[in-house]
Scaffold this motif. Structure first.
Motif, PDB file in Angstrom:
ATOM      1  N   PHE A 156      42.793  48.372  41.311  1.00 22.37           N
ATOM      2  CA  PHE A 156      44.152  48.250  40.780  1.00 22.37           C
ATOM      3  C   PHE A 156      44.202  48.597  39.298  1.00 22.37           C
ATOM      4  CE2 PHE A 156      44.905  45.210  44.434  1.00 22.37           C
ATOM      5  CZ  PHE A 156      45.787  46.042  45.092  1.00 22.37           C
ATOM      6  N   GLU A 157      43.201  48.159  38.534  1.00 19.52           N
ATOM      7  CA  GLU A 157      43.188  48.446  37.103  1.00 19.52           C
ATOM      8  C   GLU A 157      43.102  49.951  36.854  1.00 19.52           C
ATOM      9  OE1 GLU A 157      40.493  47.501  33.110  1.00 19.52           O
ATOM     10  OE2 GLU A 157      39.789  46.893  35.105  1.00 19.52           O
ATOM     11  N   PHE A 158      42.241  50.638  37.607  1.00 16.82           N
ATOM     12  CA  PHE A 158      42.060  52.081  37.450  1.00 16.82           C
ATOM     13  C   PHE A 158      43.344  52.833  37.807  1.00 16.82           C
ATOM     14  CE2 PHE A 158      40.220  56.191  39.134  1.00 16.82           C
ATOM     15  CZ  PHE A 158      39.915  56.695  37.885  1.00 16.82           C
ATOM     16  N   ASP A 159      43.985  52.440  38.904  1.00 15.13           N
ATOM     17  CA  ASP A 159      45.208  53.127  39.329  1.00 15.13           C
ATOM     18  C   ASP A 159      46.359  52.870  38.361  1.00 15.13           C
ATOM     19  OD1 ASP A 159      43.880  54.147  41.482  1.00 15.13           O
ATOM     20  OD2 ASP A 159      44.674  52.716  42.935  1.00 15.13           O
ATOM     21  N   PRO A 167      40.911  38.051  42.235  1.00 11.86           N
ATOM     22  CA  PRO A 167      40.592  39.306  42.942  1.00 11.86           C
ATOM     23  C   PRO A 167      39.089  39.535  42.965  1.00 11.86           C
ATOM     24  CG  PRO A 167      41.350  39.771  40.717  1.00 11.86           C
ATOM     25  CD  PRO A 167      41.544  38.294  40.925  1.00 11.86           C
ATOM     26  N   SER A 168      38.627  40.198  43.987  1.00 12.05           N
ATOM     27  CA  SER A 168      37.217  40.598  43.998  1.00 12.05           C
ATOM     28  C   SER A 168      37.025  41.692  42.945  1.00 12.05           C
ATOM     29  CB  SER A 168      36.828  41.131  45.381  1.00 12.05           C
ATOM     30  OG  SER A 168      37.515  42.341  45.664  1.00 12.05           O
ATOM     31  N   ASP A 169      35.774  41.961  42.595  1.00  9.31           N
ATOM     32  CA  ASP A 169      35.499  42.999  41.587  1.00  9.31           C
ATOM     33  C   ASP A 169      36.056  44.349  42.028  1.00  9.31           C
ATOM     34  OD1 ASP A 169      34.245  41.174  39.970  1.00  9.31           O
ATOM     35  OD2 ASP A 169      32.216  41.650  40.689  1.00  9.31           O
ATOM     36  N   LYS A 170      35.919  44.666  43.314  1.00 11.33           N
ATOM     37  CA  LYS A 170      36.412  45.958  43.801  1.00 11.33           C
ATOM     38  C   LYS A 170      37.940  46.013  43.758  1.00 11.33           C
ATOM     39  CE  LYS A 170      32.455  46.909  46.812  1.00 11.33           C
ATOM     40  NZ  LYS A 170      31.997  47.125  48.209  1.00 11.33           N
TER      41      LYS A 170
END
Length: 331
Positions: A130-133, A122-125
């Protein structure tokens, strides 16, 4: 191999925390334990095993593969099946299988799903989003898998997702999701008796052939009212999930008496073989196959078996599947 069988291996040769090591260190530690030289385990094989661990392969299977490569294997290589270790990723995601990966590590889970479905990291964004959500509980892992499948399709990859949940218990969506394996292609229709019919190839007199969508196939080269074909895969698809029950594969084809056409129906990305046969010469008839609820991503494969030059001609008059009955759970 099971945990109980580890006593057969010289555990004193590996660190006590071997199962906590990184993938590279884990392979190196067990290679030393089995006294594997560079000739026994080359850099490419070592890289394949490391990648397999990073893609979620059970580490006990990797130990089995290293054990089989050792000189002490005494011919056991022929009996060992390493396909599960070296199987390449595919883009067909069963939610129940993917969601269980690294239950306490969302970042590892996100990287794993991207690697298996998109064939890239995955790109950094993408990773941060996804990690934050996931950390906030806004989305669940199933939602993330579906979204990553959609990203893969935007990348030009034919990706699909499915679940073992029944349709009435699966989460409702506001509009049809084209990335769902249960959304069947336009080749699915209903006959006059209301039976589901999936058309792969059907000859239309005076017009040519009707060919179902989302099929991989050889280019159609019309010769003498049929197709000029080459040895190898002729037709394959659509890798969709069909309703459980009995289905009839309808075949009507004309070919040279010496020609052979291999026909195979598989599910779950080829791991389950539901029907496998070779047709020699002209043929017209039905094959019955039982599709169960666990059979996902169903695919019909036609392969031209190499033969004399004069056998490279084939006239497909009808290749289709018709649902004969529902499974017992529907009654």
């Amino acid at each position: 191999m099971t945990i109980a069988e580890l006593h057969k291996i010289p555990l004193q040769a590996v660190p006590k925390d071997v199962f906590s090591l990184s993938a590279e260190a884990f392979v190196d530690a067990w290679a030393v334990a089995f006294n594997l030289t560079e000739d026994d385990l080359g850099s490419e094989e070592r890289h394949n095993l490391v990648r397999a661990i990073k893609n979620g392969t059970n580490r006990l299977k990797v130990i089995d593969a290293l054990d089989a490569a050792s000189k002490q294997a005494d011919g056991r290589k022929a009996d060992f099946e390493a396909n599960a270790v070296r199987r390449e990723p595919d883009q067909f995601a069963l939610l129940e299988s993917f969601r269980r990966f690294a239950p306490d590590d969302d970042v590892a889970f996100i990287r794993y799903v991207f690697s298996r479905i998109c064939g890239r990291d995955p790109s950094d964004k993408e990773r941060l989003t996804f990690e934050f959500d996931l950390r906030r509980g806004i989305v669940g892992r199933d939602d993330v898998i579906r979204k990553i499948v959609t990203i893969a399709r935007r990348d030009g990859v034919l990706a699909l997702w499915d679940t073992l949940d029944e349709p009435d218990t699966a989460p409702a969506v506001s509009r049809p999701d084209a990335s769902s394996a249960r959304i069947l292609p336009a080749g699915l229709s209903y006959d006059l008796e209301g039976r589901q019919t999936l058309v792969f190839v059907r000859e239309v007199p005076g017009s040519g052939w009707m060919i179902g969508p989302e099929l991989m196939r050889q280019p159609v080269n019309v010769v003498d009212g049929g197709w000029s074909v080459s040895p190898g895969w002729l037709l394959a698809g659509p890798k969709r999930s069909l309703d459980a029950g009995a289905w009839n594969i309808q075949l009507d084809l004309v070919q040279d008496a010496k020609a052979k056409l291999a026909i195979q129906l598989v599910a779950n990305s080829g791991l389950d073989i539901l029907q496998d046969l070779i047709v020699s010469g002209p043929f017209a008839g039905n094959l019955c196959v039982d599709i169960r609820p666990e059979h996902r991503f169903v695919e019909l494969r036609l392969r031209v078996v190499e033969g004399p030059a004069e056998t490279g001609w084939l006239r497909l008059r009808n290749i289709s599947m018709v649902r004969a009955s529902a499974d017992r759970g529907d009654r």
